[in-house]
Design an enzyme around this catalytic site. Structure first.
Site, mmCIF file in Angstrom:
data_model
loop_
_atom_site.group_PDB
_atom_site.id
_atom_site.type_symbol
_atom_site.label_atom_id
_atom_site.label_comp_id
_atom_site.label_asym_id
_atom_site.label_seq_id
_atom_site.Cartn_x
_atom_site.Cartn_y
_atom_site.Cartn_z
ATOM 1 N N LYS A 170 1.914 -0.661 5.260
ATOM 2 C CA LYS A 170 1.496 -1.583 6.310
ATOM 3 C C LYS A 170 2.453 -1.588 7.501
ATOM 4 C CE LYS A 170 -1.618 -4.499 3.717
ATOM 5 N NZ LYS A 170 -1.980 -5.842 3.230
ATOM 6 N N ARG A 177 -0.802 -3.409 -5.087
ATOM 7 C CA ARG A 177 -1.850 -2.532 -4.564
ATOM 8 C C ARG A 177 -1.167 -1.428 -3.752
ATOM 9 N NH1 ARG A 177 -5.227 -2.024 -0.009
ATOM 10 N NH2 ARG A 177 -7.415 -1.560 -0.506
#
Length: 315
Positions: A215, A259
């Site tokens: 991210k 995740r």
């Protein structure tokens, strides 16, 4: 350091989209997505998270029919292989069709805010449900990154509201997993603040899923001398470091699942973390999948008979 704490499970990402931020649509074709899911299982994934809608900043939504066409064949194939499959969707109809196709987890980044009927699907089917903290769709979510009382208080309060909505819809507490929503309506330091205070989220009493892989806040942490964030493809090492730290129990709370995109590297990090912490690792992929699968089988066995009949008709 916490000793004896459970090491997180790994949820491998299977993006069946043409515009994913992390893999650029490499697995948009269902056959490629299925092959990728099988590779992730071989690398040690405990859960496969199949998604047909990109949630990168600025992304536009696909049509319902497009999302269904993307995810249903992939879920059917991977579930038939015996994988524990999660569907990454905000739509009730997609969740319903995905569970009928073999998914046992609904991973909803909106926590039921985008389509409240998804909560009814979860209650009826008995699927496990990941409720993420969310404020707006991807094309405008970063306009909502202001938290009057700080990001930790804001996220905890808003996830508590989601828990209340889930209970009101008839979803059992044991079905619920919470996700702080790193990167969603949150700017750089806000993500780190949440990671430093996962205990505040854990105090709500539910398992936690954390999705930090590749991210933007990791890219900004690793920015070059000109302030340019590290490219997506070069953020994996930082994510693996975070996995090792959380897996070793250096965070303030136990994390149920992480995740991730590159499963093998994160599995290796968890092996090291478990050795350092003196903890029995929950997965190799086989052991972890059996553990998750047994919990989900118990949930399926509790579903009303009429719900099962409805799913057979949908098949």
């Amino acid at each position: 350091m916490r000793t004896g704490a459970a090491v997180p499970l790994l949820m491998g990402v299977v993006n069946v989209t043409p515009d994913s931020f992390s893999d650029g649509g490499r697995f948009h074709d269902p056959e490629r997505a299925i092959a990728h899911g099988r590779r992730l299982l071989a690398e040690g994934a405990d859960i496969l998270d199949v998604g047909g809608e990109s949630t990168r900043p600025g992304a536009t939504r696909p049509l319902l029919a497009e999302e269904l066409d993307r995810v249903v064949p992939v879920i059917e194939a991977l579930a038939a292989d015996g994988a524990v499959v999660s569907v990454d969707t905000m739509r009730a109809e997609v969740a319903d069709r995905a569970v009928a196709a073999g998914a046992t987890i609904v991973n909803d980044v909106s926590g039921g805010l985008a389509d409240p009927e998804i909560l009814d699907v979860v209650a009826r089917t008995g699927a496990r449900y990941v409720a993420m903290h969310w404020r707006a769709h991807s094309d405008r979510m970063q306009q909502f990154a202001t938290y009057d009382d700080g990001v930790v208080v804001g996220v905890v309060d808003e996830l508590a509201e989601r828990v209340a909505a889930l209970r009101a819809a008839g979803v059992a507490d044991e079905q619920v997993v919470l996700d702080p929503g790193l990167g969603f309506a949150k700017h750089g330091e806000q993500n780190w603040e949440l990671l430093r205070h996962l205990d505040a989220l854990a105090d709500l009493g539910f398992p936690l899923l954390v999705g930090a892989s590749r991210k933007t806040f990791l890219g900004r942490l690793l920015a070059d001398v000109h302030g340019e964030p590290r490219p997506v493809a070069e953020r994996e090492d930082a994510g693996v470091a975070l996995t090792a730290l959380l897996g070793a129990g250096l965070g303030r709370a136990e994390v149920w699942c992480l995740r991730v995109h590159a499963v093998r590297a994160h599995r290796d990090a968890l092996e090291v973390a478990a050795q350092l912490a003196g903890t029995q690792l929950a997965g190799t992929q086989l052991a972890g999948t059996q553990h998750v699968g047994s919990q989900l089988k118990e949930t399926r066995d509790r579903r009303p008979a009429e719900g099962a009949a409805g799913r057979q008709e949908q098949r």
